[in-house]
Scaffold this motif. Structure first.
Motif, PDB file in Angstrom:
ATOM      1  N   GLU A   1     -27.314 -80.781 -69.790  1.00  0.00           N
ATOM      2  CA  GLU A   1     -26.910 -80.333 -71.489  1.00  0.00           C
ATOM      3  C   GLU A   1     -25.386 -79.823 -71.212  1.00  0.00           C
ATOM      4  O   GLU A   1     -24.947 -79.793 -69.577  1.00  0.00           O
ATOM      5  CB  GLU A   1     -27.898 -78.598 -71.548  1.00  0.00           C
ATOM      6  CG  GLU A   1     -28.738 -79.189 -71.484  1.00  0.00           C
ATOM      7  CD  GLU A   1     -29.903 -78.320 -72.019  1.00  0.00           C
ATOM      8  OE1 GLU A   1     -29.868 -77.374 -71.423  1.00  0.00           O
ATOM      9  OE2 GLU A   1     -31.199 -78.336 -72.080  1.00  0.00           O
TER      10      GLU A   1
ATOM     11  N   GLN B   1     -25.846 -74.894 -81.657  1.00  0.00           N
ATOM     12  CA  GLN B   1     -27.268 -75.770 -81.691  1.00  0.00           C
ATOM     13  C   GLN B   1     -28.132 -74.560 -82.672  1.00  0.00           C
ATOM     14  O   GLN B   1     -28.927 -73.991 -81.352  1.00  0.00           O
ATOM     15  CB  GLN B   1     -27.833 -76.658 -81.233  1.00  0.00           C
ATOM     16  CG  GLN B   1     -28.839 -77.337 -81.408  1.00  0.00           C
ATOM     17  CD  GLN B   1     -29.373 -78.419 -80.770  1.00  0.00           C
ATOM     18  OE1 GLN B   1     -28.494 -79.328 -80.544  1.00  0.00           O
ATOM     19  NE2 GLN B   1     -29.553 -79.284 -79.972  1.00  0.00           N
TER      20      GLN B   1
ATOM     21  N   ALA C   1     -33.414 -78.418 -83.770  1.00  0.00           N
ATOM     22  CA  ALA C   1     -34.072 -79.501 -83.263  1.00  0.00           C
ATOM     23  C   ALA C   1     -35.143 -79.854 -83.968  1.00  0.00           C
ATOM     24  O   ALA C   1     -36.421 -79.287 -82.870  1.00  0.00           O
ATOM     25  CB  ALA C   1     -33.672 -80.197 -82.068  1.00  0.00           C
TER      26      ALA C   1
ATOM     27  N   ALA D   1     -35.538 -78.915 -90.261  1.00  0.00           N
ATOM     28  CA  ALA D   1     -33.976 -78.916 -90.243  1.00  0.00           C
ATOM     29  C   ALA D   1     -33.257 -78.913 -91.502  1.00  0.00           C
ATOM     30  O   ALA D   1     -32.424 -78.145 -91.084  1.00  0.00           O
ATOM     31  CB  ALA D   1     -33.320 -80.694 -89.680  1.00  0.00           C
TER      32      ALA D   1
ATOM     33  N   ARG E   1     -30.791 -75.423 -91.974  1.00  0.00           N
ATOM     34  CA  ARG E   1     -29.270 -75.924 -92.343  1.00  0.00           C
ATOM     35  C   ARG E   1     -28.499 -74.475 -93.006  1.00  0.00           C
ATOM     36  O   ARG E   1     -28.330 -74.145 -93.510  1.00  0.00           O
ATOM     37  CB  ARG E   1     -28.786 -77.278 -92.139  1.00  0.00           C
ATOM     38  CG  ARG E   1     -27.450 -77.708 -92.815  1.00  0.00           C
ATOM     39  CD  ARG E   1     -27.244 -79.146 -93.008  1.00  0.00           C
ATOM     40  NE  ARG E   1     -27.942 -79.207 -94.838  1.00  0.00           N
ATOM     41  CZ  ARG E   1     -27.085 -78.492 -95.595  1.00  0.00           C
ATOM     42  NH1 ARG E   1     -26.261 -77.787 -95.495  1.00  0.00           N
ATOM     43  NH2 ARG E   1     -27.946 -78.318 -96.709  1.00  0.00           N
TER      44      ARG E   1
ATOM     45  N   SER F   1     -27.493 -83.510 -87.966  1.00  0.00           N
ATOM     46  CA  SER F   1     -27.198 -85.130 -87.130  1.00  0.00           C
ATOM     47  C   SER F   1     -28.386 -85.201 -86.263  1.00  0.00           C
ATOM     48  O   SER F   1     -29.472 -84.475 -86.450  1.00  0.00           O
ATOM     49  CB  SER F   1     -26.197 -85.049 -85.915  1.00  0.00           C
ATOM     50  OG  SER F   1     -26.696 -83.676 -85.254  1.00  0.00           O
ATOM     51  N   THR F   2     -28.399 -86.357 -86.453  1.00  0.00           N
ATOM     52  CA  THR F   2     -29.546 -87.113 -85.029  1.00  0.00           C
ATOM     53  C   THR F   2     -29.373 -87.162 -84.045  1.00  0.00           C
ATOM     54  O   THR F   2     -28.704 -87.531 -83.903  1.00  0.00           O
ATOM     55  CB  THR F   2     -30.019 -88.651 -86.227  1.00  0.00           C
ATOM     56  OG1 THR F   2     -29.099 -89.161 -86.633  1.00  0.00           O
ATOM     57  CG2 THR F   2     -30.725 -88.011 -87.892  1.00  0.00           C
TER      58      THR F   2
ATOM     59  N   PHE G   1     -35.017 -86.481 -83.221  1.00  0.00           N
ATOM     60  CA  PHE G   1     -34.942 -85.499 -83.670  1.00  0.00           C
ATOM     61  C   PHE G   1     -33.551 -85.261 -84.420  1.00  0.00           C
ATOM     62  O   PHE G   1     -32.574 -85.660 -84.564  1.00  0.00           O
ATOM     63  CB  PHE G   1     -33.961 -85.074 -82.223  1.00  0.00           C
ATOM     64  CG  PHE G   1     -35.705 -84.142 -81.255  1.00  0.00           C
ATOM     65  CD1 PHE G   1     -36.422 -82.751 -81.454  1.00  0.00           C
ATOM     66  CD2 PHE G   1     -35.706 -85.659 -80.646  1.00  0.00           C
ATOM     67  CE1 PHE G   1     -37.205 -82.959 -80.454  1.00  0.00           C
ATOM     68  CE2 PHE G   1     -37.405 -85.025 -79.359  1.00  0.00           C
ATOM     69  CZ  PHE G   1     -37.787 -84.162 -79.599  1.00  0.00           C
TER      70      PHE G   1
ATOM     71  N   ARG H   1     -31.166 -82.504 -85.774  1.00  0.00           N
ATOM     72  CA  ARG H   1     -30.344 -80.916 -85.307  1.00  0.00           C
ATOM     73  C   ARG H   1     -29.147 -80.282 -85.780  1.00  0.00           C
ATOM     74  O   ARG H   1     -28.924 -80.910 -86.939  1.00  0.00           O
ATOM     75  CB  ARG H   1     -29.254 -81.497 -83.736  1.00  0.00           C
ATOM     76  CG  ARG H   1     -30.161 -82.571 -83.201  1.00  0.00           C
ATOM     77  CD  ARG H   1     -29.416 -82.886 -81.580  1.00  0.00           C
ATOM     78  NE  ARG H   1     -28.116 -83.518 -82.518  1.00  0.00           N
ATOM     79  CZ  ARG H   1     -27.402 -84.351 -81.735  1.00  0.00           C
ATOM     80  NH1 ARG H   1     -27.505 -84.194 -80.096  1.00  0.00           N
ATOM     81  NH2 ARG H   1     -26.222 -84.947 -82.185  1.00  0.00           N
TER      82      ARG H   1
ATOM     83  N   ARG I   1     -26.344 -77.557 -86.396  1.00  0.00           N
ATOM     84  CA  ARG I   1     -25.480 -77.296 -85.801  1.00  0.00           C
ATOM     85  C   ARG I   1     -24.220 -76.064 -86.516  1.00  0.00           C
ATOM     86  O   ARG I   1     -24.124 -76.607 -88.266  1.00  0.00           O
ATOM     87  CB  ARG I   1     -24.279 -78.379 -84.623  1.00  0.00           C
ATOM     88  CG  ARG I   1     -25.526 -79.062 -83.756  1.00  0.00           C
ATOM     89  CD  ARG I   1     -24.440 -79.662 -82.944  1.00  0.00           C
ATOM     90  NE  ARG I   1     -25.737 -80.626 -81.865  1.00  0.00           N
ATOM     91  CZ  ARG I   1     -25.178 -81.039 -81.146  1.00  0.00           C
ATOM     92  NH1 ARG I   1     -23.820 -81.533 -81.352  1.00  0.00           N
ATOM     93  NH2 ARG I   1     -25.579 -81.497 -79.995  1.00  0.00           N
TER      94      ARG I   1
END
Length: 325
Positions: free
Chosen positions: A73, A256, A259, A266, A270, A282-283, A291, A293, A295
């Motif tokens: 990470e 983030q 996810a 998701a 957002r 995003s994926t 997933f 995600r 952000r």
């Protein structure tokens, strides 16, 4: 003086003669030498135990320690030093700010991880032996020596990548368990059993009962990691700095928020976060699972990311974190 913003740590008090690590194999300018420390309590044991630990809560946030040999990470690193030097770590070792160790919220203790400064490319291996950091938005707490080698002692914070060294971590975990007591409450993230030391065979001589063999704490140097084993059996990574090639362009900071495996979940999150800043969906594929995600960013500074992260968590998204990409 440490600039790290640590909120809390459950530690006992203790003292120890400090060992200043010397020497450096590095590319570029050599970082400063470790700060000498007085010999306050010669001979105090330093060895800890292998420990994963129970789930715990700090400032309303739950953390779930586990064995995860796929851990990789990015985020923000801090460091801790004088205020914790010679105190007992979460796995029972005596913290030495001049050794290459670090605190992590969930990885087993001990584990070996490679930490790379995403601003200058410097990269070192450290041993996880403590829990933290508990300041929201920090991914790892380096020892003072680690911060010096990575080049962010003065700044106090750095954008980093943290990668667990799976084979090497298994080796030192097995050796630590073979040495005595171990605390293990979680299985591996990949479904494999936690590392267990091989059993010792019993020896019998006719007509004579032999006493049980004395426990040993031998740790062979893990593959590809330079270092040594001290008198208490801990593997200590050597202060070797590698210069890694960084991706083109600046590494940007994001928050983030979550996810999800379901797109609609998701997208609803957002939409809720648009008031906090530019939000993107995003994926990413993780172990053959897609997933989605959510952000917010990119963000200009760590302080801005801290502010956004606090707001996202305040909206009930406790798994939100700062990442660097």
């Amino acid at each position: 003086m440490s600039r790290v913003d640590i909120v809390g740590r459950n530690v006992l008090r203790g003292a120890l003669a400090a060992i200043a690590l010397a020497g450096l194999a590095a590319c570029g300018t050599a970082p400063p030498k470790p700060t000498p420390v007085a010999d306050s309590a010669p001979g105090l044991p330093k060895a800890g135990i292998y420990k994963v630990g129970n789930p715990y809560q700090i400032n309303g946030v739950w953390y779930y320690p586990r064995v995860d040999y796929d851990y990789d990470e990015t985020g923000i690193a801090s460091w801790y030093g004088p205020g914790f030097h010679t105190k007992v770590t979460a796995n029972g070792e005596i913290y030495n700010e001049n050794e290459l160790t670090a605190a992590h919220k969930t990885l087993p203790m001990p584990s070996l991880v490679r930490v790379t400064n995403l601003d200058n490319g410097r990269s070192i291996v450290v041993r996880i032996n403590d829990r933290g950091p508990f300041a929201t938005g920090r991914i790892i707490d380096m020892s003072r020596r680690g911060a010096q080698l990575l080049g962010f002692e003065e700044k106090g914070l750095a954008k980093v990548r943290v990668e667990v060294l799976a084979e090497e971590s298994r080796a030192i975990a097995a050796a630590a368990q073979a040495s005595g007591s171990a605390v293990q409450v979680a299985g591996a993230a990949d479904g494999s059993p936690p590392p267990v030391a091989a059993p010792r065979p019993s020896v019998q001589v006719e007509g004579q009962a032999l006493p049980p063999p004395a426990p040993t704490r031998t740790i062979e140097a893990p593959t590809s990691v330079a270092g040594r084993t001290d008198e208490d059996g801990r593997f200590l990574p050597a202060p070797v700095v590698q210069q890694e090639r960084l991706p083109a362009g600046p590494q940007q900071i994001w928050v983030q928020a979550g996810a999800f495996t379901i797109y609609d979940n998701a997208n609803r999150l957002r939409a809720r976060l648009t008031s906090l800043g530019p939000s993107v969906l995003s994926t990413a594929m993780v172990n053959d699972t897609q997933f989605f995600r959510v952000r917010i960013g990119p963000l200009t500074t760590v302080e801005q990311a801290d502010s956004v992260l606090a707001q996202v968590i305040g909206m009930g998204n406790n798994s939100a974190r700062i990442i660097v990409e």
